[in-house]
Design a protein around this motif. Structure first.
Motif, mmCIF file in Angstrom:
data_model
loop_
_atom_site.group_PDB
_atom_site.id
_atom_site.type_symbol
_atom_site.label_atom_id
_atom_site.label_comp_id
_atom_site.label_asym_id
_atom_site.label_seq_id
_atom_site.Cartn_x
_atom_site.Cartn_y
_atom_site.Cartn_z
ATOM 1 N N HIS A 102 0.862 -1.179 0.000
ATOM 2 C CA HIS A 102 0.000 0.000 0.000
ATOM 3 C C HIS A 102 0.897 1.227 0.000
ATOM 4 C CE1 HIS A 102 -3.740 2.210 0.614
ATOM 5 N NE2 HIS A 102 -2.971 3.049 1.288
ATOM 6 N N PRO A 103 1.013 1.901 -1.142
ATOM 7 C CA PRO A 103 1.933 3.036 -1.225
ATOM 8 C C PRO A 103 1.458 4.251 -0.444
ATOM 9 C CG PRO A 103 0.777 2.737 -3.297
ATOM 10 C CD PRO A 103 0.344 1.616 -2.400
ATOM 11 N N HIS A 104 2.423 4.984 0.083
ATOM 12 C CA HIS A 104 2.143 6.276 0.711
ATOM 13 C C HIS A 104 2.091 7.320 -0.406
ATOM 14 C CE1 HIS A 104 2.791 4.564 4.630
ATOM 15 N NE2 HIS A 104 3.923 4.028 4.192
ATOM 16 N N GLY A 105 1.371 8.373 -0.173
ATOM 17 C CA GLY A 105 1.371 9.474 -1.122
ATOM 18 C C GLY A 105 0.304 9.393 -2.196
ATOM 19 N N LEU A 106 -0.590 8.408 -2.128
ATOM 20 C CA LEU A 106 -1.704 8.386 -3.077
ATOM 21 C C LEU A 106 -2.677 9.507 -2.706
ATOM 22 C CD1 LEU A 106 -2.590 4.564 -3.227
ATOM 23 C CD2 LEU A 106 -1.206 5.887 -4.848
ATOM 24 N N ASN A 107 -3.315 10.087 -3.712
ATOM 25 C CA ASN A 107 -4.374 11.039 -3.371
ATOM 26 C C ASN A 107 -5.608 10.242 -2.927
ATOM 27 O OD1 ASN A 107 -6.045 10.405 -5.655
ATOM 28 N ND2 ASN A 107 -4.910 11.872 -6.921
ATOM 29 N N GLU A 108 -6.646 10.946 -2.477
ATOM 30 C CA GLU A 108 -7.811 10.242 -1.915
ATOM 31 C C GLU A 108 -8.495 9.321 -2.920
ATOM 32 O OE1 GLU A 108 -10.022 12.432 1.593
ATOM 33 O OE2 GLU A 108 -9.903 13.753 -0.163
ATOM 34 N N ALA A 109 -8.619 9.759 -4.163
ATOM 35 C CA ALA A 109 -9.277 8.936 -5.182
ATOM 36 C C ALA A 109 -8.440 7.695 -5.493
ATOM 37 C CB ALA A 109 -9.524 9.762 -6.446
ATOM 38 N N GLU A 110 -7.130 7.872 -5.622
ATOM 39 C CA GLU A 110 -6.242 6.730 -5.875
ATOM 40 C C GLU A 110 -6.275 5.762 -4.698
ATOM 41 O OE1 GLU A 110 -3.142 9.458 -8.513
ATOM 42 O OE2 GLU A 110 -2.652 8.934 -6.442
ATOM 43 N N ASN A 111 -6.279 6.304 -3.488
ATOM 44 C CA ASN A 111 -6.296 5.457 -2.297
ATOM 45 C C ASN A 111 -7.568 4.617 -2.222
ATOM 46 O OD1 ASN A 111 -5.064 4.734 0.372
ATOM 47 N ND2 ASN A 111 -7.043 5.523 1.053
ATOM 48 N N ILE A 112 -8.718 5.229 -2.466
ATOM 49 C CA ILE A 112 -9.970 4.467 -2.376
ATOM 50 C C ILE A 112 -10.026 3.419 -3.489
ATOM 51 C CG2 ILE A 112 -11.565 5.921 -3.724
ATOM 52 C CD1 ILE A 112 -12.356 4.409 -0.279
ATOM 53 N N ALA A 113 -9.466 3.725 -4.646
ATOM 54 C CA ALA A 113 -9.412 2.728 -5.722
ATOM 55 C C ALA A 113 -8.556 1.537 -5.300
ATOM 56 C CB ALA A 113 -8.852 3.355 -7.001
ATOM 57 N N HIS A 114 -7.446 1.817 -4.628
ATOM 58 C CA HIS A 114 -6.578 0.737 -4.144
ATOM 59 C C HIS A 114 -7.290 -0.093 -3.077
ATOM 60 C CE1 HIS A 114 -2.971 -1.400 -3.028
ATOM 61 N NE2 HIS A 114 -3.104 -0.980 -1.783
ATOM 62 N N VAL A 115 -7.931 0.560 -2.118
ATOM 63 C CA VAL A 115 -8.632 -0.134 -1.038
ATOM 64 C C VAL A 115 -9.732 -1.033 -1.607
ATOM 65 C CG1 VAL A 115 -10.176 0.235 0.948
ATOM 66 C CG2 VAL A 115 -8.059 1.562 0.728
ATOM 67 N N ILE A 116 -10.528 -0.490 -2.520
ATOM 68 C CA ILE A 116 -11.618 -1.272 -3.116
ATOM 69 C C ILE A 116 -11.072 -2.416 -3.958
ATOM 70 C CG2 ILE A 116 -13.418 -1.141 -4.910
ATOM 71 C CD1 ILE A 116 -14.310 1.480 -3.594
ATOM 72 N N SER A 117 -10.041 -2.155 -4.743
ATOM 73 C CA SER A 117 -9.456 -3.209 -5.580
ATOM 74 C C SER A 117 -8.906 -4.338 -4.721
ATOM 75 C CB SER A 117 -8.356 -2.636 -6.469
ATOM 76 O OG SER A 117 -8.886 -1.641 -7.317
ATOM 77 N N CYS A 118 -8.211 -3.995 -3.642
ATOM 78 C CA CYS A 118 -7.689 -5.018 -2.718
ATOM 79 C C CYS A 118 -8.821 -5.857 -2.145
ATOM 80 C CB CYS A 118 -6.912 -4.369 -1.568
ATOM 81 S SG CYS A 118 -5.288 -3.761 -1.968
ATOM 82 N N ALA A 119 -9.876 -5.183 -1.705
ATOM 83 C CA ALA A 119 -11.003 -5.904 -1.113
ATOM 84 C C ALA A 119 -11.641 -6.852 -2.123
ATOM 85 C CB ALA A 119 -12.040 -4.914 -0.581
ATOM 86 N N LEU A 120 -11.884 -6.365 -3.330
ATOM 87 C CA LEU A 120 -12.563 -7.191 -4.329
ATOM 88 C C LEU A 120 -11.727 -8.389 -4.754
ATOM 89 C CD1 LEU A 120 -14.278 -4.463 -6.516
ATOM 90 C CD2 LEU A 120 -15.366 -6.011 -4.856
ATOM 91 N N LEU A 137 -15.929 10.444 -3.470
ATOM 92 C CA LEU A 137 -14.722 10.799 -4.213
ATOM 93 C C LEU A 137 -14.847 10.593 -5.718
ATOM 94 C CD1 LEU A 137 -12.144 9.196 -1.763
ATOM 95 C CD2 LEU A 137 -12.480 11.660 -2.177
ATOM 96 N N LEU A 138 -15.526 9.521 -6.129
ATOM 97 C CA LEU A 138 -15.554 9.122 -7.550
ATOM 98 C C LEU A 138 -16.919 9.278 -8.200
ATOM 99 C CD1 LEU A 138 -13.567 5.762 -7.172
ATOM 100 C CD2 LEU A 138 -12.638 8.029 -7.720
ATOM 101 N N GLY A 139 -17.951 9.482 -7.402
ATOM 102 C CA GLY A 139 -19.318 9.486 -7.914
ATOM 103 C C GLY A 139 -19.823 8.052 -8.048
ATOM 104 N N GLN A 140 -21.128 7.892 -8.065
ATOM 105 C CA GLN A 140 -21.713 6.550 -8.143
ATOM 106 C C GLN A 140 -21.328 5.849 -9.446
ATOM 107 O OE1 GLN A 140 -25.788 6.460 -6.994
ATOM 108 N NE2 GLN A 140 -25.926 4.229 -7.131
ATOM 109 N N ASP A 141 -21.344 6.577 -10.562
ATOM 110 C CA ASP A 141 -20.946 5.973 -11.838
ATOM 111 C C ASP A 141 -19.464 5.610 -11.832
ATOM 112 O OD1 ASP A 141 -23.535 6.284 -12.737
ATOM 113 O OD2 ASP A 141 -23.082 7.976 -14.061
ATOM 114 N N GLY A 142 -18.640 6.433 -11.201
ATOM 115 C CA GLY A 142 -17.216 6.140 -11.103
ATOM 116 C C GLY A 142 -16.952 4.885 -10.296
ATOM 117 N N VAL A 143 -17.703 4.693 -9.225
ATOM 118 C CA VAL A 143 -17.547 3.484 -8.412
ATOM 119 C C VAL A 143 -17.963 2.257 -9.223
ATOM 120 C CG1 VAL A 143 -18.292 2.267 -6.321
ATOM 121 C CG2 VAL A 143 -17.800 4.733 -6.243
ATOM 122 N N ALA A 144 -19.055 2.365 -9.944
ATOM 123 C CA ALA A 144 -19.483 1.259 -10.799
ATOM 124 C C ALA A 144 -18.406 0.952 -11.845
ATOM 125 C CB ALA A 144 -20.811 1.584 -11.475
#
Length: 172
Positions: A102-120, A137-144
């Motif tokens: 889990h890299p340091h220095g990700l912005n919030e959108a990048e971080n949530i993408a990493h967290v969700i990708s890891c979980a999935l 952070l990403l909007g409902q369509d962005g999350v989808a």
């Protein structure tokens, strides 16, 4: 079909070596061509993930590298380490993602993408608090889009691993 794929990837991922010295496609494309009844629909889905993309490119690359690392897909990591660098992710961030960290220095959108990708890719359901933060952070369509992106690149990783597709030799 070979020429169409070669032209498509030449435009969207020109930095990545997708052809061997004889001009044959590398990565997931040979199995897709060999089994067109599965490969063509898969390729169509993957093309849609690219052409309909709304997520920022760094967010997409964080997710793709997270999937590639979790599933150990050598070609996926090879290609998307190059693309992530081209889109501005730091070498340290890329190396950490490729190693499964889990890299340091990700912005919030990048971080949530990493967290969700890891979980999935770990087979977990996304908790409500994580989903709500992602929507903020990403909007409902962005999350989808992120869910489909993780699924699509999981498909590619499994094809690459199932057919034992290597990354090109970068030493030459």
């Amino acid at each position: 079909m070979h020429d169409e794929i070669a032209g498509l990837i030449g435009r969207s991922q020109s930095q990545v070596n997708m052809l061997d010295p004889a001009g044959a496609l590398l990565g997931p494309f040979p199995p897709m061509l060999h089994y067109p009844q599965f490969g063509i629909p898969a390729l169509s889905f993957l093309r849609t993930l690219d052409t309909q993309a709304t997520l920022v490119k760094t967010v997409r690359e964080v997710a793709i590298l997270t999937v590639g690392s979790a599933l150990g897909a050598r070609f996926e990591l090879y290609a998307h380490e190059i693309m992530a660098e081209a889109f501005g992710l730091s070498p340290t961030t890329i190396a950490t993602l490729a190693a499964g960290g889990h890299p340091h220095g990700l912005n919030e959108a990048e971080n949530i993408a990493h967290v969700i990708s890891c979980a999935l890719v770990s087979g977990h359901i996304i908790p409500d608090s994580t989903y709500k933060q992602a929507v903020n952070l990403l909007g409902q369509d962005g999350v989808a889009e992120l869910f489909f992106l993780v699924g699509g690149y999981s498909l590619i990783a499994i094809i690459l691993n199932g057919f034992d597709m290597p990354a090109p030799d970068n030493n030459g």
